[in-house]
Design a protein around this motif. Structure first.
Motif, PDB file in Angstrom:
ATOM      1  N   LEU A 131       1.083  -1.121   0.140  1.00  0.00           N
ATOM      2  CA  LEU A 131       0.117   0.192   0.036  1.00  0.00           C
ATOM      3  C   LEU A 131       0.858   1.149   0.078  1.00  0.00           C
ATOM      4  O   LEU A 131       1.619   1.294   0.949  1.00  0.00           O
ATOM      5  CB  LEU A 131      -0.934  -0.075   1.049  1.00  0.00           C
ATOM      6  N   ASP A 151       1.108   4.966   0.430  1.00  0.00           N
ATOM      7  CA  ASP A 151       0.266   6.074   0.916  1.00  0.00           C
ATOM      8  C   ASP A 151       0.833   7.308   0.210  1.00  0.00           C
ATOM      9  O   ASP A 151       1.445   8.284   0.848  1.00  0.00           O
ATOM     10  CB  ASP A 151       0.494   6.170   2.376  1.00  0.00           C
ATOM     11  N   PRO A 189      -7.005   1.501   2.093  1.00  0.00           N
ATOM     12  CA  PRO A 189      -6.898   0.371   3.025  1.00  0.00           C
ATOM     13  C   PRO A 189      -7.863  -0.722   2.427  1.00  0.00           C
ATOM     14  O   PRO A 189      -7.881  -1.684   2.480  1.00  0.00           O
ATOM     15  CB  PRO A 189      -6.848   0.706   4.524  1.00  0.00           C
ATOM     16  N   ILE A 191       3.437  -1.174   3.971  1.00  0.00           N
ATOM     17  CA  ILE A 191       2.862   0.345   3.855  1.00  0.00           C
ATOM     18  C   ILE A 191       4.198   1.241   3.385  1.00  0.00           C
ATOM     19  O   ILE A 191       5.033   1.354   4.344  1.00  0.00           O
ATOM     20  CB  ILE A 191       2.342   0.916   5.171  1.00  0.00           C
ATOM     21  N   LEU A 242       1.002   8.043   7.572  1.00  0.00           N
ATOM     22  CA  LEU A 242       0.833   6.658   7.102  1.00  0.00           C
ATOM     23  C   LEU A 242       0.485   5.645   8.188  1.00  0.00           C
ATOM     24  O   LEU A 242      -0.093   4.765   8.150  1.00  0.00           O
ATOM     25  CB  LEU A 242       2.090   6.055   6.462  1.00  0.00           C
ATOM     26  N   GLN A 289      -3.057   4.755   7.876  1.00  0.00           N
ATOM     27  CA  GLN A 289      -3.238   3.658   6.962  1.00  0.00           C
ATOM     28  C   GLN A 289      -2.903   2.361   7.462  1.00  0.00           C
ATOM     29  O   GLN A 289      -3.392   1.260   7.333  1.00  0.00           O
ATOM     30  CB  GLN A 289      -2.545   4.000   5.716  1.00  0.00           C
ATOM     31  N   ALA A 290      -1.759   2.303   8.319  1.00  0.00           N
ATOM     32  CA  ALA A 290      -1.103   1.172   8.963  1.00  0.00           C
ATOM     33  C   ALA A 290      -2.280   0.398   9.835  1.00  0.00           C
ATOM     34  O   ALA A 290      -2.406  -0.733   9.908  1.00  0.00           O
ATOM     35  CB  ALA A 290       0.014   1.328   9.374  1.00  0.00           C
TER      36      ALA A 290
END
Length: 775
Positions: free
Chosen positions: A114, A116, A277, A358, A381, A384-385
């Protein structure tokens, strides 16, 4: 709990139950209105952040997510290496770099990546974009990139997910790959393949994702709080089709700039879009659609609890550096270089194996520093994590239903009102607000930790504190009214300074009644009927004489802290130890009785001089547990005491006649005051209706104030009393006759002598040394 305390509680609930309920209800409504008006938002955020950090922080590092950080050391290393500068340039790096990173992560066994960041600007070197796309196709690594929304972006056409993919492309020509130990700069002059040509439908299908709500509620709008419409900004065309998917990465911050919550899907009124996500996890979990049903998020067969609005709070578990393993981007790039050169890599071979990676910026210079409850300077980030980690194997934090928050608010307000209006205890009034706030903080934290539920704290705290303030104001009003009532009720029966002392010390009597040990005082004028007969033709003179007498006796008693109970004709009834608690009530009563006797002696001399009748007074004093309080009818009531102890005091007063004494006290009074008084043991008596005999005493003086002559008389009396109890009446009479000759004015000596002579003439059939006190 003592019965008296429980009765007080019941009485206050009965009298003030409706005010308690009203205060709680008003406090709840005010707190609810403040919450609805968003006046408590900042306070709630502070309380939530503190509870989240204290109760949910310190969680172990994730075993499913690894962060590849674009940190300052990476930026410095690339800028200081000439070869890397030529190949990848300065930040933002050419997409050739990301191709190499994707290749290395694939080789290291990453499950998915992913990124970011957004890639919505076409590179000046189109071959770099196409080369990146080609690398993604060849590695097959699931790679997901963010997309932003903007008010200047153009709306996409409606995506039809049922139709065949309308992607018309001249296929991108293969981009030549360098040998494993070379760098892409050797291929910069290679002819660039043509970029793919995308239809509007293909672009919409690539960016949108099917989302539905089965509960009839609307999805959150990309417009947010602004009035201008916002639409997704498409990535560079070369990457569409090569990327596994795209998701929104707009900042979802609260009004104070802190990231606490996320939503999972949005709509621009044309299409639906999911966050980055969610887009990645949909593929990893095999979900073709995102479904929101009430408070549940569905991805394939997997579900998570969310809030009614389709969002949820993030369970960070700690700051980024403790929650997720991190490795620098340069370390990954260095491993790609080493691998391409046939060398062994430096990073642990298991670091990325089966993990979601990530990639994002952590350097301050990249302008992606955000605030979270755990830190005001966290890389963006981390959100997102956290979402990925939660979707893999965690639980989001959801708000408690509004009914629960409102119910808790009312409960806290009611408990505050009931507690403070019932106890009326100053230390509790001072301590309760901070204890209440601390308790709500602990409750919030425990629920966050154990059930991942966010129960509001600011609204119940405001209601509780508001109810507490109202309860204190009510208590103050009631106390003022009670104080005024006490002052009016007792100023006639107690010295005003004693009443004020009682009020200042908050020793307010329980007017509803209570059992307590007191000492009762009864006095009466000998032969008052004959006394009053003399003034049959002049009753006003009788009233004047009687008032003078009662004032004299009452003044002596009031000075010792007594409370005048009542006047019954010439009789005076006084209480010691009530309504104001007095540990030395028995001593006070004895001092009062002796003072009254002395004052009456002076008054008798004065009355004789004026030709008035004698006011010889007999006194009875007894200590016992009695029930004291307000008694009477709706028309008339007064503060008094009832019980066997009061009856015995009255009988002791009358019994003086049989013993020739002036002040007779009961056994409990003697027990309590013996260190302070001089007495003569008169006899053992049995009260009418009782089988148990008690010892009665004549009160003679305060300790150390008994003259030698009286002390001698008392000693001879005690000697004779011992003989009398052994039925040795002749010997007792001999002792008494000798003392009577010496002290003819001593009443008890003469009375006991009479009994001894009577028993000598007519011996009793059964003698136990106990006299019976009749009514």
């Amino acid at each position: 709990m003592a019965s008296g305390t429980w009765k007080t509680i019941q009485e206050r609930w009965r009298h003030h139950g409706l005010p308690m309920l009203g205060i709680a209800l008003v406090a709840t409504l005010i707190a609810w209105a403040c919450d609805r008006a968003h006046l408590l938002k900042d306070t709630e955020h502070l309380a939530y952040d503190k509870a989240l950090v204290e109760f949910t922080g310190g969680r172990a590092a994730s075993g499913q997510v690894v962060v590849v950080a674009i940190d300052q050391s990476t930026i410095d290393a690339i800028s200081q290496d000439t070869q890397l500068q030529i190949n990848f340039g300065n930040w933002p790096y050419t997409r050739t770099l990301w191709a190499r990173i994707a290749q290395e992560l694939k080789a290291a066994g990453a499950r998915a990546v992913l990124f970011d960041a957004v890639m919505d600007e076409q590179s000046s070197d189109k071959s770099a974009d196409l080369g990146f796309a080609q690398a993604l196709r060849e590695t097959g690594l699931p790679f997901y990139v963010g997309m932003a929304s903007s008010g200047s972006a153009k709306p996409l056409v409606r995506a039809d997910f049922q139709a065949p993919v309308p992607l018309s492309t001249p296929e991108a020509a293969p981009h030549p790959e360098p040998p494993g130990d070379t760098f892409p700069e050797e291929f910069e002059d290679a002819p660039a393949p043509a970029p793919p040509v995308l239809t509007p439908e293909a672009r919409a299908r690539a960016l949108a994702f099917p989302v539905s709500r089965t509960d009839g509620e609307a999805l959150p709008s990309l417009q947010g709080t602004s009035r201008d419409p916002r639409y997704p900004v498409p990535p560079t065309p070369a990457l569409i089709g090569a990327m596994s998917g795209f998701g929104l990465v707009d900042t979802e911050a609260d009004g104070d700039g802190s990231m606490r919550r996320t939503k999972f899907a949005y709509t621009d009124g044309i299409n639906t879009y999911v966050t980055l996500p969610v887009r990645m996890m949909a593929d990893l979990l095999g979900a073709k659609e995102v479904t929101l049903s009430g408070r549940t998020l569905h991805l394939g067969e997997h579900t998570w609890h969310v809030d009614d609005d389709g969002g949820a709070a993030l369970d960070y578990g700690g700051p980024l550096d403790t929650r997720f393993p991190q490795v620098t981007l340069f370390a990954v790039l260095n491993d790609w270089i080493r691998r391409s050169q046939g060398k062994s890599v430096d990073l642990d071979a298991a670091l990325f194996q089966g993990k979601v990676v990530i990639i994002g910026g952590t350097s301050v210079g990249l302008n992606d520093i955000k605030a979270t409850p755990f830190s005001s300077t966290q890389p963006g980030l981390v959100k997102q994590a956290t979402v990925v980690d939660t979707l893999l194997s965690g639980t989001f934090i959801t708000r408690a239903p509004a009914g629960v928050d409102l119910g808790l608010t009312f409960f806290v307000a009611l408990v505050s009102a009931v507690l403070l209006m019932t106890a009326r205890w100053t230390p509790l009034e001072v301590a309760w607000p901070p204890v209440l706030i601390l308790g709500l903080f602990v409750l919030t934290g425990v629920l966050l930790k154990t059930s991942h539920t966010h129960v509001l704290m600011a609204m119940p705290a405001l209601a509780g504190v508001g109810a507490s303030v109202a309860a204190l104001a009510f208590n103050h009003l009631v106390a003022n009214r009670e104080t005024q009532f006490i002052r009016q009720a007792f100023n006639r029966f107690m010295e005003p300074k004693r009443v004020e002392q009682m009020i200042r010390s908050r020793q307010l009597p329980r007017l509803d009644g209570e059992n307590k040990e007191i000492t009762a005082f009864f006095s009466d004028i000998r032969g008052f009927s004959t006394f009053s007969e003399r003034f049959k033709e002049d009753p006003r003179q009788l009233v004047r004489i009687l008032n003078t007498y009662l004032t004299t006796v009452s003044g002596a008693l009031l000075r010792e802290g007594g409370c005048l109970d009542k006047y019954i004709g010439d009789a005076v009834v006084c209480l010691f130890g009530a309504p104001m608690a007095q540990e030395d009530h028995a001593v006070r009563a004895c001092r009062g009785a002796l003072a009254a006797k002395a004052a009456v002696e002076v008054l008798r001399v004065d009355f004789r001089r004026q030709g008035f009748p004698d006011v010889y007074t007999r006194i009875g004093v007894n200590s016992a547990v009695n029930f004291v309080g307000n008694f009477g009818s709706d028309q008339l009531f007064s503060y008094t005491a009832i019980g066997d102890g009061m009856n015995l005091a009255a009988r002791l007063e009358g019994a003086n006649k049989a013993y020739g004494s002036v002040i007779m006290i009961g056994p409990r009074t003697y027990e309590l005051a013996r260190e302070h008084i001089e007495v003569r043991e008169l006899d053992r008596v049995r009260v009418a209706g009782k089988t148990e005999a008690v010892t009665v005493y004549e009160l003679l003086a305060l300790k150390g104030q008994l003259d030698a002559s009286t002390r001698h008389t008392v000693a001879r009396y005690h000697e004779a009393l011992g003989l009398y109890r052994e039925a040795r009446f002749a010997e007792a009479a001999a002792v008494l006759e000798a003392e009577a000759a010496r002290s003819p004015e001593d009443g008890p000596t003469g009375k006991l002598l009479e009994r001894c002579r009577e028993y000598l003439e007519s011996p009793p059939a059964k003698f136990d040394g106990v006299a019976n006190l009749e009514k």
